[in-house]
Design a protein around this motif. Structure first.
Motif, PDB file in Angstrom:
ATOM      1  N   GLN A 131      10.670 -11.833   3.526  1.00 56.53           N
ATOM      2  CA  GLN A 131       9.238 -11.649   3.764  1.00 56.53           C
ATOM      3  C   GLN A 131       8.455 -11.877   2.477  1.00 56.53           C
ATOM      4  O   GLN A 131       8.860 -11.397   1.419  1.00 56.53           O
ATOM      5  CB  GLN A 131       8.963 -10.237   4.303  1.00 56.53           C
ATOM      6  CG  GLN A 131       9.590  -9.994   5.662  1.00 56.53           C
ATOM      7  CD  GLN A 131       9.259  -8.608   6.190  1.00 56.53           C
ATOM      8  OE1 GLN A 131       8.230  -8.036   5.867  1.00 56.53           O
ATOM      9  NE2 GLN A 131      10.150  -8.081   7.017  1.00 56.53           N
ATOM     10  N   PRO A 132       7.326 -12.590   2.561  1.00 52.33           N
ATOM     11  CA  PRO A 132       6.523 -12.833   1.348  1.00 52.33           C
ATOM     12  C   PRO A 132       5.994 -11.521   0.767  1.00 52.33           C
ATOM     13  O   PRO A 132       5.612 -10.608   1.496  1.00 52.33           O
ATOM     14  CB  PRO A 132       5.376 -13.723   1.830  1.00 52.33           C
ATOM     15  CG  PRO A 132       5.472 -13.797   3.307  1.00 52.33           C
ATOM     16  CD  PRO A 132       6.758 -13.176   3.749  1.00 52.33           C
ATOM     17  N   GLY A 133       6.004 -11.434  -0.556  1.00 48.30           N
ATOM     18  CA  GLY A 133       5.622 -10.197  -1.228  1.00 48.30           C
ATOM     19  C   GLY A 133       4.133  -9.978  -1.406  1.00 48.30           C
ATOM     20  O   GLY A 133       3.721  -8.959  -1.928  1.00 48.30           O
ATOM     21  N   THR A 136       1.670  -6.780   3.298  1.00 45.85           N
ATOM     22  CA  THR A 136       2.491  -5.663   3.769  1.00 45.85           C
ATOM     23  C   THR A 136       3.750  -6.205   4.424  1.00 45.85           C
ATOM     24  O   THR A 136       3.702  -7.126   5.236  1.00 45.85           O
ATOM     25  CB  THR A 136       1.698  -4.802   4.778  1.00 45.85           C
ATOM     26  OG1 THR A 136       0.551  -4.272   4.112  1.00 45.85           O
ATOM     27  CG2 THR A 136       2.550  -3.657   5.305  1.00 45.85           C
ATOM     28  N   ARG A 137       4.876  -5.615   4.024  1.00 41.73           N
ATOM     29  CA  ARG A 137       6.175  -6.010   4.584  1.00 41.73           C
ATOM     30  C   ARG A 137       6.766  -4.790   5.274  1.00 41.73           C
ATOM     31  O   ARG A 137       6.736  -3.698   4.728  1.00 41.73           O
ATOM     32  CB  ARG A 137       7.109  -6.488   3.472  1.00 41.73           C
ATOM     33  CG  ARG A 137       6.547  -7.680   2.720  1.00 41.73           C
ATOM     34  CD  ARG A 137       7.430  -8.115   1.578  1.00 41.73           C
ATOM     35  NE  ARG A 137       7.437  -7.117   0.511  1.00 41.73           N
ATOM     36  CZ  ARG A 137       8.339  -7.049  -0.454  1.00 41.73           C
ATOM     37  NH1 ARG A 137       9.323  -7.899  -0.502  1.00 41.73           N
ATOM     38  NH2 ARG A 137       8.266  -6.123  -1.377  1.00 41.73           N
ATOM     39  N   PHE A 158      11.929   0.117   6.512  1.00 43.05           N
ATOM     40  CA  PHE A 158      11.108   0.042   5.311  1.00 43.05           C
ATOM     41  C   PHE A 158       9.682  -0.402   5.627  1.00 43.05           C
ATOM     42  O   PHE A 158       9.433  -1.086   6.612  1.00 43.05           O
ATOM     43  CB  PHE A 158      11.715  -0.936   4.301  1.00 43.05           C
ATOM     44  CG  PHE A 158      11.741  -2.354   4.788  1.00 43.05           C
ATOM     45  CD1 PHE A 158      10.658  -3.203   4.581  1.00 43.05           C
ATOM     46  CD2 PHE A 158      12.839  -2.847   5.474  1.00 43.05           C
ATOM     47  CE1 PHE A 158      10.672  -4.508   5.040  1.00 43.05           C
ATOM     48  CE2 PHE A 158      12.862  -4.156   5.941  1.00 43.05           C
ATOM     49  CZ  PHE A 158      11.772  -4.987   5.723  1.00 43.05           C
ATOM     50  N   ILE A 159       8.786   0.025   4.751  1.00 41.80           N
ATOM     51  CA  ILE A 159       7.411  -0.476   4.705  1.00 41.80           C
ATOM     52  C   ILE A 159       7.083  -0.644   3.229  1.00 41.80           C
ATOM     53  O   ILE A 159       7.318   0.261   2.421  1.00 41.80           O
ATOM     54  CB  ILE A 159       6.398   0.503   5.354  1.00 41.80           C
ATOM     55  CG1 ILE A 159       6.704   0.706   6.833  1.00 41.80           C
ATOM     56  CG2 ILE A 159       4.969  -0.017   5.155  1.00 41.80           C
ATOM     57  CD1 ILE A 159       5.835   1.772   7.502  1.00 41.80           C
ATOM     58  N   ARG A 160       6.561  -1.809   2.869  1.00 42.60           N
ATOM     59  CA  ARG A 160       6.117  -2.074   1.503  1.00 42.60           C
ATOM     60  C   ARG A 160       4.687  -2.599   1.591  1.00 42.60           C
ATOM     61  O   ARG A 160       4.439  -3.615   2.237  1.00 42.60           O
ATOM     62  CB  ARG A 160       6.986  -3.137   0.810  1.00 42.60           C
ATOM     63  CG  ARG A 160       8.452  -2.774   0.645  1.00 42.60           C
ATOM     64  CD  ARG A 160       8.623  -1.726  -0.436  1.00 42.60           C
ATOM     65  NE  ARG A 160      10.013  -1.442  -0.720  1.00 42.60           N
ATOM     66  CZ  ARG A 160      10.770  -0.604  -0.034  1.00 42.60           C
ATOM     67  NH1 ARG A 160      10.274   0.021   1.008  1.00 42.60           N
ATOM     68  NH2 ARG A 160      12.023  -0.378  -0.372  1.00 42.60           N
ATOM     69  N   LYS A 162       0.673  -2.543  -0.834  1.00 39.03           N
ATOM     70  CA  LYS A 162       0.160  -2.530  -2.212  1.00 39.03           C
ATOM     71  C   LYS A 162       0.194  -1.146  -2.857  1.00 39.03           C
ATOM     72  O   LYS A 162       0.374  -1.015  -4.057  1.00 39.03           O
ATOM     73  CB  LYS A 162      -1.261  -3.088  -2.241  1.00 39.03           C
ATOM     74  CG  LYS A 162      -1.320  -4.568  -1.962  1.00 39.03           C
ATOM     75  CD  LYS A 162      -2.746  -5.048  -2.060  1.00 39.03           C
ATOM     76  CE  LYS A 162      -2.978  -6.429  -1.831  1.00 39.03           C
ATOM     77  NZ  LYS A 162      -2.658  -7.511  -1.419  1.00 39.03           N
ATOM     78  N   GLN A 163       0.007  -0.091  -2.061  1.00 41.78           N
ATOM     79  CA  GLN A 163      -0.045   1.262  -2.623  1.00 41.78           C
ATOM     80  C   GLN A 163       1.344   1.873  -2.842  1.00 41.78           C
ATOM     81  O   GLN A 163       1.577   2.548  -3.828  1.00 41.78           O
ATOM     82  CB  GLN A 163      -0.860   2.212  -1.722  1.00 41.78           C
ATOM     83  CG  GLN A 163      -2.355   2.018  -1.803  1.00 41.78           C
ATOM     84  CD  GLN A 163      -2.819   0.843  -0.957  1.00 41.78           C
ATOM     85  OE1 GLN A 163      -2.133   0.412  -0.031  1.00 41.78           O
ATOM     86  NE2 GLN A 163      -3.981   0.302  -1.290  1.00 41.78           N
ATOM     87  N   ASN A 164       2.239   1.691  -1.898  1.00 44.38           N
ATOM     88  CA  ASN A 164       3.533   2.357  -2.025  1.00 44.38           C
ATOM     89  C   ASN A 164       4.579   1.715  -1.132  1.00 44.38           C
ATOM     90  O   ASN A 164       4.314   0.760  -0.429  1.00 44.38           O
ATOM     91  CB  ASN A 164       3.409   3.857  -1.707  1.00 44.38           C
ATOM     92  CG  ASN A 164       2.790   4.092  -0.336  1.00 44.38           C
ATOM     93  OD1 ASN A 164       2.931   3.283   0.572  1.00 44.38           O
ATOM     94  ND2 ASN A 164       2.098   5.203  -0.190  1.00 44.38           N
ATOM     95  N   GLY A 165       5.754   2.295  -1.175  1.00 41.20           N
ATOM     96  CA  GLY A 165       6.842   1.869  -0.321  1.00 41.20           C
ATOM     97  C   GLY A 165       7.401   3.068   0.413  1.00 41.20           C
ATOM     98  O   GLY A 165       7.340   4.193  -0.078  1.00 41.20           O
ATOM     99  N   LYS A 166       7.899   2.825   1.597  1.00 36.41           N
ATOM    100  CA  LYS A 166       8.502   3.897   2.373  1.00 36.41           C
ATOM    101  C   LYS A 166       9.864   3.414   2.860  1.00 36.41           C
ATOM    102  O   LYS A 166      10.005   2.264   3.281  1.00 36.41           O
ATOM    103  CB  LYS A 166       7.615   4.252   3.560  1.00 36.41           C
ATOM    104  CG  LYS A 166       8.150   5.401   4.383  1.00 36.41           C
ATOM    105  CD  LYS A 166       7.245   5.742   5.543  1.00 36.41           C
ATOM    106  CE  LYS A 166       7.896   6.885   6.317  1.00 36.41           C
ATOM    107  NZ  LYS A 166       7.272   7.101   7.591  1.00 36.41           N
ATOM    108  N   ASP A 167      10.855   4.300   2.773  1.00 35.27           N
ATOM    109  CA  ASP A 167      12.207   3.976   3.199  1.00 35.27           C
ATOM    110  C   ASP A 167      12.736   5.086   4.090  1.00 35.27           C
ATOM    111  O   ASP A 167      12.404   6.258   3.890  1.00 35.27           O
ATOM    112  CB  ASP A 167      13.143   3.856   1.985  1.00 35.27           C
ATOM    113  CG  ASP A 167      12.748   2.737   1.059  1.00 35.27           C
ATOM    114  OD1 ASP A 167      13.001   1.579   1.412  1.00 35.27           O
ATOM    115  OD2 ASP A 167      12.192   3.027  -0.021  1.00 35.27           O
TER     116      ASP A 167
END
Length: 184
Positions: A131-133, A136-137, A158-160, A162-167
């Motif tokens: 997925q392009p960075g 939001t991915r 996962f969710i990535r 601009k503010q944060n990432g979640k795993d």
């Protein structure tokens, strides 16, 4: 980052051990576990370890048949034991790099709890990798581990942005035992 290196270095099943034999002017590596043969030069990177006085010590080739062990020359002999670090599949390695420190440590602990090593990965589908960075991915990655006794599957949600990432990690063994973990 040092903590990750230490964890990776000390994982169970992180090395392949085998003996060496000189044949046809080439060093051949015989995997202790599978009895497969390969050119030693194809198996090792720049450095590897050799069992020397009952200790695994870093070694590197100095000349054709001579190693440097603790800055001392050592002529490699037929039958000596060599230990090489296993390589992680590329997309799996990229997945591990993408994880925050907390997520990496948590995944390592979760696997260890179930008697798996990061090096037990036999398959990884890392959809995050494709997925392009610049936007939001989100999605799920699938990783299969085999510790020699049992297979297990890891689903990494996962969710990535601009503010944060979640795993979120969900590990399921072939016997149906499962465990989920989410970093804070």
């Amino acid at each position: 980052m040092q903590n990750r290196y230490s964890i990776l270095r000390n994982q169970a099943r992180a090395h392949t051990i085998g003996s060496v034999e000189y044949m046809n002017e080439e060093w051949i590596f015989f995997d202790e576990e599978t009895d497969e043969a390969a050119l030693l030069s194809d198996v090792i990177d720049d450095t590897f370890e050799i069992l020397y006085n009952n200790h695994w010590l870093p070694a590197r080739f100095y000349e054709q048949n001579t190693l440097k062990i603790e800055n001392e020359p050592h002529v490699l002999q037929d039958g000596e034991l060599v230990r090489v670090r296993k390589k992680l599949p590329l997309v799996y390695e990229e997945l591990l790099k993408e994880l925050s420190e907390e997520a990496f440590l948590g995944l390592s602990s979760l696997l260890q709890e179930f008697d798996y090593s990061l090096y037990d990965c036999i398959y990884c589908h890392n959809s995050l990798f494709f997925q392009p960075g610049n936007r939001t991915r989100q999605g799920v990655n699938f990783v299969i581990y085999d510790n020699g006794d049992r297979i297990c599957s890891l689903h990494h949600f996962f969710i990535r942005d601009k503010q944060n990432g979640k795993d979120e990690f969900q590990l399921v063994r072939a016997d149906g035992t499962r465990k989920s973990w989410t970093p804070n």
